[in-house]
Design an enzyme around this catalytic site. Structure first.
Site, PDB file in Angstrom:
ATOM      1  N   HIS A  89      -5.663  -1.260  -6.271  1.00 24.04           N
ATOM      2  CA  HIS A  89      -5.445   0.055  -6.592  1.00 24.04           C
ATOM      3  C   HIS A  89      -6.694   1.025  -6.446  1.00 24.04           C
ATOM      4  O   HIS A  89      -7.886   0.993  -6.904  1.00 24.04           O
ATOM      5  CB  HIS A  89      -4.258   0.633  -7.513  1.00 24.04           C
ATOM      6  CG  HIS A  89      -3.911   1.999  -7.472  1.00 24.04           C
ATOM      7  ND1 HIS A  89      -4.588   3.053  -7.808  1.00 24.04           N
ATOM      8  CD2 HIS A  89      -2.323   2.425  -7.670  1.00 24.04           C
ATOM      9  CE1 HIS A  89      -3.737   3.916  -8.130  1.00 24.04           C
ATOM     10  NE2 HIS A  89      -2.444   3.824  -8.425  1.00 24.04           N
ATOM     11  N   ASP A 144      -6.093  -6.023 -13.525  1.00 23.57           N
ATOM     12  CA  ASP A 144      -5.292  -4.801 -13.475  1.00 23.57           C
ATOM     13  C   ASP A 144      -3.727  -5.315 -13.683  1.00 23.57           C
ATOM     14  O   ASP A 144      -2.856  -5.690 -12.131  1.00 23.57           O
ATOM     15  CB  ASP A 144      -5.428  -4.057 -12.136  1.00 23.57           C
ATOM     16  CG  ASP A 144      -4.615  -2.743 -11.834  1.00 23.57           C
ATOM     17  OD1 ASP A 144      -3.803  -2.697 -12.748  1.00 23.57           O
ATOM     18  OD2 ASP A 144      -4.403  -2.023 -11.253  1.00 23.57           O
ATOM     19  N   GLN A 200       1.236  -3.316 -12.673  1.00 17.70           N
ATOM     20  CA  GLN A 200       2.822  -3.416 -11.606  1.00 17.70           C
ATOM     21  C   GLN A 200       2.662  -4.872 -11.978  1.00 17.70           C
ATOM     22  O   GLN A 200       4.527  -5.716 -11.569  1.00 17.70           O
ATOM     23  CB  GLN A 200       2.234  -3.281 -10.268  1.00 17.70           C
ATOM     24  CG  GLN A 200       1.837  -2.064  -9.188  1.00 17.70           C
ATOM     25  CD  GLN A 200       2.506  -0.872  -9.795  1.00 17.70           C
ATOM     26  OE1 GLN A 200       4.421  -1.400  -9.875  1.00 17.70           O
ATOM     27  NE2 GLN A 200       2.644  -0.590  -9.677  1.00 17.70           N
ATOM     28  N   LYS A 252       5.163   3.254 -16.457  1.00 15.23           N
ATOM     29  CA  LYS A 252       5.198   2.264 -15.319  1.00 15.23           C
ATOM     30  C   LYS A 252       5.858   1.258 -15.692  1.00 15.23           C
ATOM     31  O   LYS A 252       7.359   0.162 -15.553  1.00 15.23           O
ATOM     32  CB  LYS A 252       4.465   0.871 -14.441  1.00 15.23           C
ATOM     33  CG  LYS A 252       3.282   2.293 -13.759  1.00 15.23           C
ATOM     34  CD  LYS A 252       2.552   1.891 -12.822  1.00 15.23           C
ATOM     35  CE  LYS A 252       1.648   2.836 -12.118  1.00 15.23           C
ATOM     36  NZ  LYS A 252       2.087   3.711 -11.070  1.00 15.23           N
ATOM     37  N   CYS A 281      -1.896   4.902  -2.773  1.00 17.35           N
ATOM     38  CA  CYS A 281      -3.644   4.897  -3.711  1.00 17.35           C
ATOM     39  C   CYS A 281      -4.573   3.538  -3.448  1.00 17.35           C
ATOM     40  O   CYS A 281      -5.287   2.969  -3.962  1.00 17.35           O
ATOM     41  CB  CYS A 281      -3.679   5.161  -5.207  1.00 17.35           C
ATOM     42  SG  CYS A 281      -3.115   6.455  -5.424  1.00 17.35           S
TER      43      CYS A 281
END
Lengths: 150, 416
Positions: free
Chosen positions: B130, B207, B210, B233, B372
């Site tokens: 991302h 990261d 997700q 999220k 993104c």
């Protein structure tokens, strides 16, 4: 509202039309129009001779709305004086904002581009419809040293 | 397929009860919300908890001696402890609240990266990052003279581990990677990536924006140095995120932002800084967001992270199987291995923005664009894609309605 009022025959046909889709090596001006969020990406070229737009074309990719709008714009401004093209931009943007609603005026000035009238009810697609018009506005502002349309 | 259908029928939790907790499902002209990788919806419990905080516990945390200031401070402390327990950090001091994962990753860039990188060093990230774990490293490379390199993908949209092993070296000072792609759903082997990075002495930055909403994460087990995620999220409000960092590293690096509550003593010309995590939390913090996040974690754990992972996997597998039945469709999602419930696809001959508009007309909310991830889209050879992404409150019936609406796309776009 029915989706087919947006994805009308005029818009679908013009979105696939290649009539105005070509490179213009001897263009007076070429500008890129880009919507970073959705990826509509066009290069609009015009040729100006004696203050008249004698040729208009584009290349690029994007959604049906943006491509149809660009194609219709090219067809509409070809052969018109720059000052008249500027007026057409004002009328088109006025229609999209819902400020100009008189169909007789819109149809007379914008011809088939009046097909985008219903876009004013879909705020998330307005940027697609106005991309080419804003790009032309930028070209005219640069070429004539005038202000861009609000 | 039988096992998938069985899981969708019997998810192992009370799906009806869960759906009754989400107010958006009561909207007239029902919304089929398949844009959960962008942001999830929030259950009433989260909204109510935040409402209570602002009604009865509202003061400025860490300041003042009065009762409401103390209540806000307690809410903050408890929320931090809740997050620490959720991801199993060794200490609550390793949990830094941020606005979102992007800010968390920026914190690492502006502190560790600018302090430590130099010309000749390598920053290793992946093709599927991302922009929030991409542009920051470009910035770090430009500022420090370090080189930015990319781990590429395989033809099945998996992270190419052979490519990783060929690119990592003693020059690699940091491996920063997405543990779950927001576009493809790809979930690389996070533990293995970290293990290899450690062998080369590289810092590891995960990261997990997700990942954390879908799979149980244990930072001690992963042994990562930093891990970032966003509350919004995972049922929590917009505007609260987390950076986990190992205390030994956090103690050494510079502060990120300067101002109130991140200091110890302030002289005219110099200051000393607060202990971690406060050193990284300048200014009045979003405690309303923190209690929302803590309540969201309670909710996820009540449903059960294992239940969630299994049910969402069944939703994604069912959706891929249904999409595969449609003509002229390209699917960008791994067919092998562990993957998250995000699926990118394109209807050949129809631009994603048109697809999304037509689906929206049918009440189906999906994402269209580059999500993104412009470098990933260049790799895919697509300017943009459609993406559906699931949460555990989605149903098989919603997928069926989505697929039905896709047929109308072909009709309206005159694809025959």
């Amino acid at each position: 509202m029915d989706l087919r009022q947006i994805y009308s025959q005029i818009i679908m046909e013009n979105s696939r039309s290649n009539r105005h889709r070509y490179e213009m090596p001897d263009a007076t001006a070429t500008e890129r129009g880009y919507n970073p969020s959705c990826g509509d990406d066009i290069h609009l070229s015009i040729k100006i001779e004696d203050d008249v737009i004698t040729d208009a074309s584009f290349t690029g990719t994007g959604c049906a709305i943006s491509q149809a709008s660009t194609s219709l714009l090219c067809g509409l401004i070809k052969g018109k004086p720059v000052t008249e093209a500027k007026e057409l931009i004002k009328t088109f943007l006025g229609m999209i904002k819902g400020e100009i609603t008189d169909d007789s005026i819109l149809e007379e000035e914008l011809e088939d581009a009046v097909a985008f009238k219903n876009i004013s009810t879909m705020p998330q697609r307005v940027r697609c419809a106005v991309l080419a018009w804003r790009t032309l506005d930028l070209i005219i502002a640069k070429e004539t040293g005038t202000e861009m349309t609000e | 397929m039988d096992a998938i259908l069985e899981k969708l029928t019997n998810p192992g939790f009370d799906l009806e009860k869960v759906r009754s907790d989400f107010a958006y499902l009561e909207l007239e002209g029902p919304i089929i919300y398949l844009d959960n990788a962008a942001t999830t919806q929030r259950p009433n419990q989260v909204i109510d908890r935040m409402s209570d905080f602002y009604r009865f516990e509202n003061g400025n945390p860490l300041r003042g001696a009065h009762r409401l200031g103390a209540a806000a401070t307690e809410a903050m402390v408890n929320s931090r402890a809740r997050v620490a327990k959720f991801i199993n950090s060794k200490s609550v001091r390793e949990i830094i609240f941020t606005r979102n994962a992007s800010e968390a990753l920026n914190l690492v860039t502006y502190t560790w990266a600018l302090d430590n990188l130099k010309p000749g060093d390598q920053i290793l990230i992946t093709r599927m990052e991302h922009h929030s774990n991409f542009v920051n490293w470009q910035f770090a490379a430009q500022k420090t003279g370090a080189e930015l390199s990319f781990i590429e993908l395989t033809s099945d949209y998996q992270l190419d581990m052979a490519d990783y092993k060929s690119k990592i070296s003693e020059r690699t000072k940091v491996v920063a990677f997405s543990a779950a792609s927001n576009v493809l759903g790809t979930m690389p082997d996070t533990r293995e990536i970290i293990k290899i990075a450690k062998q080369h002495g590289a810092l590891t930055v995960v990261d997990a924006a997700q990942l954390v909403p879908h799979i149980k994460v244990d930072v001690q087990d992963l042994d990562c140095d930093f891990l970032a995620f966003s509350g919004h999220k995972m049922l929590a409000p917009l505007g609260i995120g987390v950076l986990y960092g190992k205390a030994e590293i956090l103690n050494k690096i510079s502060p990120f932002q300067y101002g109130g509550e991140m200091i110890e003593y302030v002289e005219d010309q110099s200051s000393t800084y607060a202990e971690i995590p406060y050193k990284f939390e300048a200014g009045t913090q979003d405690v309303g967001g923190m209690v929302g996040l803590a309540t969201a974690i309670d909710y996820l754990e009540d449903v059960g992270l294992t239940n969630i992972a299994e049910y969402e996997a069944a939703l994604a597998d069912y959706c891929v199987a249904e999409l595969e039945q449609l003509p002229d469709l390209e699917i960008y999602h791994p067919r092998q291995g562990v993957k998250g419930p995000a699926i990118a696809f394109n209807v050949m001959g129809a631009h994603p923005h048109d697809v999304a508009t037509i689906l929206d007309y049918h009440g189906v909310a999906i994402r269209a664009g580059h999500h993104c991830t412009q470098p990933l889209h260049r790799y895919l050879g697509q300017n943009s894609t459609n993406r559906v992404s699931f949460a555990f409150y989605n149903t098989k019936q919603e997928i069926d309605l989505f697929i039905e609406a896709l047929h109308d796309v072909r009709d309206i776009m005159q694809l025959g």
